[in-house]
Design a protein around this motif. Structure first.
Motif, PDB file in Angstrom:
ATOM      1  N   UNK A   6       0.829  -1.203   0.000  1.00  0.00           N
ATOM      2  CA  UNK A   6       0.000   0.000   0.000  1.00  0.00           C
ATOM      3  C   UNK A   6       0.861   1.249   0.000  1.00  0.00           C
ATOM      4  N   UNK A   7       0.570   2.151  -0.908  1.00  0.00           N
ATOM      5  CA  UNK A   7       1.153   3.495  -0.833  1.00  0.00           C
ATOM      6  C   UNK A   7       0.036   4.389  -0.327  1.00  0.00           C
ATOM      7  N   UNK A   8       0.284   5.068   0.799  1.00  0.00           N
ATOM      8  CA  UNK A   8      -0.775   5.829   1.430  1.00  0.00           C
ATOM      9  C   UNK A   8      -0.379   7.306   1.496  1.00  0.00           C
ATOM     10  N   UNK A   9      -0.907   8.095   0.604  1.00  0.00           N
ATOM     11  CA  UNK A   9      -0.660   9.537   0.558  1.00  0.00           C
ATOM     12  C   UNK A   9       0.832   9.874   0.708  1.00  0.00           C
ATOM     13  N   UNK A  10       1.647   9.246  -0.138  1.00  0.00           N
ATOM     14  CA  UNK A  10       3.096   9.376  -0.009  1.00  0.00           C
ATOM     15  C   UNK A  10       3.595  10.677  -0.632  1.00  0.00           C
ATOM     16  N   UNK A  11       4.307  11.440   0.180  1.00  0.00           N
ATOM     17  CA  UNK A  11       5.011  12.616  -0.323  1.00  0.00           C
ATOM     18  C   UNK A  11       6.492  12.350  -0.170  1.00  0.00           C
ATOM     19  N   UNK A  12       7.239  12.781  -1.168  1.00  0.00           N
ATOM     20  CA  UNK A  12       8.670  12.493  -1.108  1.00  0.00           C
ATOM     21  C   UNK A  12       9.495  13.601  -1.746  1.00  0.00           C
TER      22      UNK A  12
ATOM     23  N   UNK B   5      13.376   6.953   2.339  1.00  0.00           N
ATOM     24  CA  UNK B   5      12.191   6.971   3.192  1.00  0.00           C
ATOM     25  C   UNK B   5      11.255   8.097   2.769  1.00  0.00           C
ATOM     26  N   UNK B   6       9.948   7.859   2.915  1.00  0.00           N
ATOM     27  CA  UNK B   6       8.965   8.882   2.557  1.00  0.00           C
ATOM     28  C   UNK B   6       9.108  10.066   3.506  1.00  0.00           C
ATOM     29  N   UNK B   7       8.655  11.249   3.049  1.00  0.00           N
ATOM     30  CA  UNK B   7       8.674  12.423   3.931  1.00  0.00           C
ATOM     31  C   UNK B   7       7.387  12.473   4.750  1.00  0.00           C
ATOM     32  N   UNK B   8       6.285  12.089   4.103  1.00  0.00           N
ATOM     33  CA  UNK B   8       5.053  11.954   4.872  1.00  0.00           C
ATOM     34  C   UNK B   8       4.201  10.893   4.193  1.00  0.00           C
ATOM     35  N   UNK B   9       3.151  10.440   4.882  1.00  0.00           N
ATOM     36  CA  UNK B   9       2.407   9.301   4.382  1.00  0.00           C
ATOM     37  C   UNK B   9       3.152   8.036   4.759  1.00  0.00           C
ATOM     38  N   UNK B  10       2.796   6.922   4.129  1.00  0.00           N
ATOM     39  CA  UNK B  10       3.463   5.675   4.494  1.00  0.00           C
ATOM     40  C   UNK B  10       3.429   4.684   3.349  1.00  0.00           C
ATOM     41  N   UNK B  11       4.439   3.812   3.347  1.00  0.00           N
ATOM     42  CA  UNK B  11       4.445   2.670   2.444  1.00  0.00           C
ATOM     43  C   UNK B  11       4.283   1.449   3.337  1.00  0.00           C
ATOM     44  N   UNK B  12       3.274   0.612   3.047  1.00  0.00           N
ATOM     45  CA  UNK B  12       3.030  -0.539   3.915  1.00  0.00           C
ATOM     46  C   UNK B  12       3.121  -1.827   3.128  1.00  0.00           C
ATOM     47  N   UNK B  13       3.682  -2.826   3.789  1.00  0.00           N
ATOM     48  CA  UNK B  13       3.717  -4.178   3.222  1.00  0.00           C
ATOM     49  C   UNK B  13       2.955  -5.065   4.191  1.00  0.00           C
ATOM     50  N   UNK B  14       1.894  -5.704   3.700  1.00  0.00           N
ATOM     51  CA  UNK B  14       1.064  -6.530   4.569  1.00  0.00           C
ATOM     52  C   UNK B  14       0.533  -5.723   5.746  1.00  0.00           C
TER      53      UNK B  14
END
Ligand SMILES: Nc1ncnc2c1ncn2[C@@H]1O[C@H](COP(=O)(O)OP(=O)(O)OP(=O)(O)O)[C@@H](O)[C@H]1O
Ligand SMILES: [Mg+2]
Length: 629
Positions: free
Chosen positions: A363-369, A432-441
């Motif tokens: 899941x990519x959740x509102x990722x800012x980078x 690493x993302x600056x805000x938001x999150x990257x999730x695995x499982x």
């Protein structure tokens, strides 16, 4: 004339007077001592040996004087023999001491080099990729080689040099003064005759040595840039070998001239020292002889004074440079500490846990980078710039959200620079993302142990790199314990079996940097074999944009189908067959997701995807070679 050559006697190359002006951070001394702590027993023995050695150096001339006095005074034969035997014994002890001293200094020095090298190497490996994109490899390697060597010199040459010189000097001067203060005073008066010009020569030498270091470094950089395959090709294609040779020539010529000048300065230094010492010796013989004849001194004392004199100038000259030596060594330490102090931006959280094997959804959740700025990841001295680039980096991903369900294949498409590769690097935590999150499982990648994350995720980059090693070892890099059977299976599944069999050395063929050149398609398939061997649950793939002929295109496609089967995958797609096979297509533009859907859905929408399809993929459908994005 026999001369003793203590440490630091000769102006050492590369010793940098600028070191004296450099501000060292407070606490440098303490850290240096901490590095030395494991060797304190060794250091103590070493220093005792150094002092003993200096003592013997003073005792022997005194004994020699006694012999002369015994001879001129017609003393008993056994007294002379006794002293001679003593001198011989001291010589033997001195030889043994010198061996022991070298053993200790080597143990300490090499041990320190070992400690610092392994620390720096391990540390640099943990640095984020951003660090490597900025720093110059040459500068980093020199940190590991030159500065580490410079730092260990503090403990061996400089420390022993200072201790032995101080001890020698004090003992020699004291003994000489007690024997004849007049002669000693006059010999010391002559010293500035030498030391003052020597210091000037020394600083001039350092100047030109530094210049030649810089020239050498720039020649090295030119050679590494021009002599690798890509650089050599560029020079040939643009037909510029003449100009390249000319600019190289001018630097090489300057290095040659500096070499001659510095050789002459070096010799001048040596000749001046020898000359002044000889003159002083003549003075001792002349004045001492006069005193001896007029009965104010014994003949033996004159001999002792003459012998001791040669031990006076060396230490004095060396000590006049000691401050520079100590500071240069500290600066080297500081440059090593500077690297060790860089905090790896991407490290395991203290409470990091193993990513469970069942984790398969991404899941990519509102990722800012935003890519890290220079000051966050690097050092000016390693980039070979005076100050780091201060322009704040631009945000490249502005709130990206999408999901790849378990076993799903998601294709990322978009124009060049849209942020596709960037997205692929956030999943394995290259950044690493600056805000938001990257999730695995469902687990944030920043909360799990990196090792387990890398075990579950397999990545094939656009220009799959191979080490300069055999095909077998390159494959094994993915799984060191892979059986021969597993390797052969992976090779077959990746459609590269025929090629491997056609090579005379098969799996033992050396590929990579200077090895056998694989074509683009072959390299891609080898990278897929490496991925298959690893058997990750999740695959990230940056499809090669290189043109492939239809046969290898089909082979790569076949290999891919096996690699992706049953795995969650995110594929940066450049091939029509990939987008057609995807469960979901994510269309990116300038760091934003503009469309998500299947091929059919997106075509009907007639948005960016439809446009990309017409310019990029449709020709492939017509059978032409794929275009780059
Ligand atoms: N290491 C980096 N440091 C700073 N900016 C970067 C870095 N790498 C990429 N960028 C910038 O980030 C943006 C997105 O780049 P990215 O490599 O993700 O594009 P892409 O979609 O993969 O393009 P392409 O299809 O050409 O490979 C670009 O504007 C690029 O200039
Ligand atoms: Mg890219």
């Amino acid at each position: 004339m026999a001369m003793a050559f203590p440490h630091g006697y000769y102006p050492r190359m590369g010793r940098d007077r600028d070191a004296l002006n450099k501000e060292l951070p407070p606490g440098t001394w303490k850290r240096v001592l901490r590095f030395a702590t494991p060797y304190r027993a060794h250091l103590l023995v070493f220093l005792v040996l150094v002092v003993a050695d200096s003592l013997i150096g003073v005792i022997t001339p005194v004994l020699a004087g006694r012999v002369v006095n015994d001879i001129t005074g017609r003393a008993a034969v056994h007294a002379v023999v006794y002293i001679a035997v003593l001198i011989a014994a001291l010589a033997v002890v001195d030889a043994a001491l010198s061996f022991a001293q070298r053993w200790y200094s080597a143990r300490i020095g090499e041990g320190l080099i070992f400690d610092m090298r392994t620390r720096v190497f391990t540390h640099v490996q943990r640095m984020p990729l951003a660090f490597f994109t900025r720093t110059q490899t040459g500068a980093l390697v020199s940190r590991l080689n030159n500065d580490v060597l410079g730092a260990q010199q503090a403990f061996t040459s400089t420390l022993s040099g200072v201790v032995s010189n101080v001890v020698s000097l004090v003992l020699t001067a004291a003994v000489m003064f007690t024997l004849s203060w007049q002669i000693t005073a006059i010999s010391l008066v002559m010293l500035p005759l030498f030391v003052i010009p020597a210091r000037r020569i020394g600083s001039r030498l350092q100047q030109i040595t530094r210049e030649s270091y810089n020239l050498n470094a720039s020649m090295n950089a030119t050679m590494t840039e021009r002599f690798n395959v890509a650089g050599a090709l560029l020079v040939k294609l643009f037909g510029r070998p003449g100009e390249e040779a000319e600019s190289f020539r001018s630097r090489a010529a300057r290095v040659r001239d500096i070499g001659v000048t510095s050789a002459m300065y070096g010799r001048l230094f040596f000749v001046a020292l020898t000359l002044v010492a000889s003159l002083a010796q003549a003075l001792v013989y002349g004045l001492g002889g006069y005193y001896a004849i007029t009965g104010r001194l014994s003949a033996g004392t004159v001999v002792t004074l003459a012998l001791l004199l040669s031990r006076l100038y060396g230490p004095l000259t060396a000590l006049s440079n000691a401050r520079v030596d100590v500071m240069s060594a500290l600066v080297s330490f500081d440059r090593v500490f500077e690297v060790l102090d860089l905090r790896p931006m991407i490290a395991d959280a203290p409470d990091a846990f193993e990513l469970p094997e069942s984790a398969r959804a991404v899941d990519f959740d509102d990722v800012r980078f935003t890519y890290p700025s220079a000051s966050e990841v690097s050092l000016a001295s390693l980039e070979d710039v005076a100050v780091l680039d201060a322009t704040p980096p631009q945000e490249v991903l502005h709130g990206v959200s999408f999901r790849a369900g378990p076993g799903e294949m998601v294709a990322l498409v978009g124009p060049s620079g849209a942020g596709k590769t960037t997205i692929s690097q956030l999943l394995p935590r290259i950044y690493d993302v600056r805000s938001g999150a990257v999730r695995v499982g469902g687990h944030d990648v920043r909360s799990v142990a990196q090792q387990s994350l890398h075990d579950r995720i397999g990545v094939v980059t656009q220009d799959a790199h191979m080490f300069h090693d055999t095909i077998r070892n390159n494959l094994r890099y993915a799984r060191p314990d892979a059986s021969e059977r597993a390797i052969l299976d992976a090779v077959e599944a990746a459609q590269i079996g025929d090629l491997v069999r056609s090579l005379p050395d098969g799996l033992d063929t050396v590929v990579g940097e200077r090895g056998y050149r694989l074509s683009g398609g072959e390299k891609a398939r080898l990278a897929i074999a490496r991925l298959l061997l690893k058997q990750p649950q999740i695959v990230v793939l940056d499809e090669a944009t290189a043109h492939l002929d239809s046969e290898s295109e089909a082979a790569v496609q076949d290999a891919l189908a096996r690699a992706l089967a049953g795995r969650t995958s995110i594929v940066i797609a450049h091939r029509l067959s990939t987008v057609l096979g995807a469960d979901k297509i994510v269309v990116l533009d300038a760091g934003r997701i503009v469309e998500i859907g299947t091929h059919a859905q997106l075509l009907t929408r007639d948005g960016l995807y439809a446009e990309l399809y017409r310019t990029q993929f449709e020709r492939q459908a017509a059978g032409a070679a794929p275009l780059t994005s």
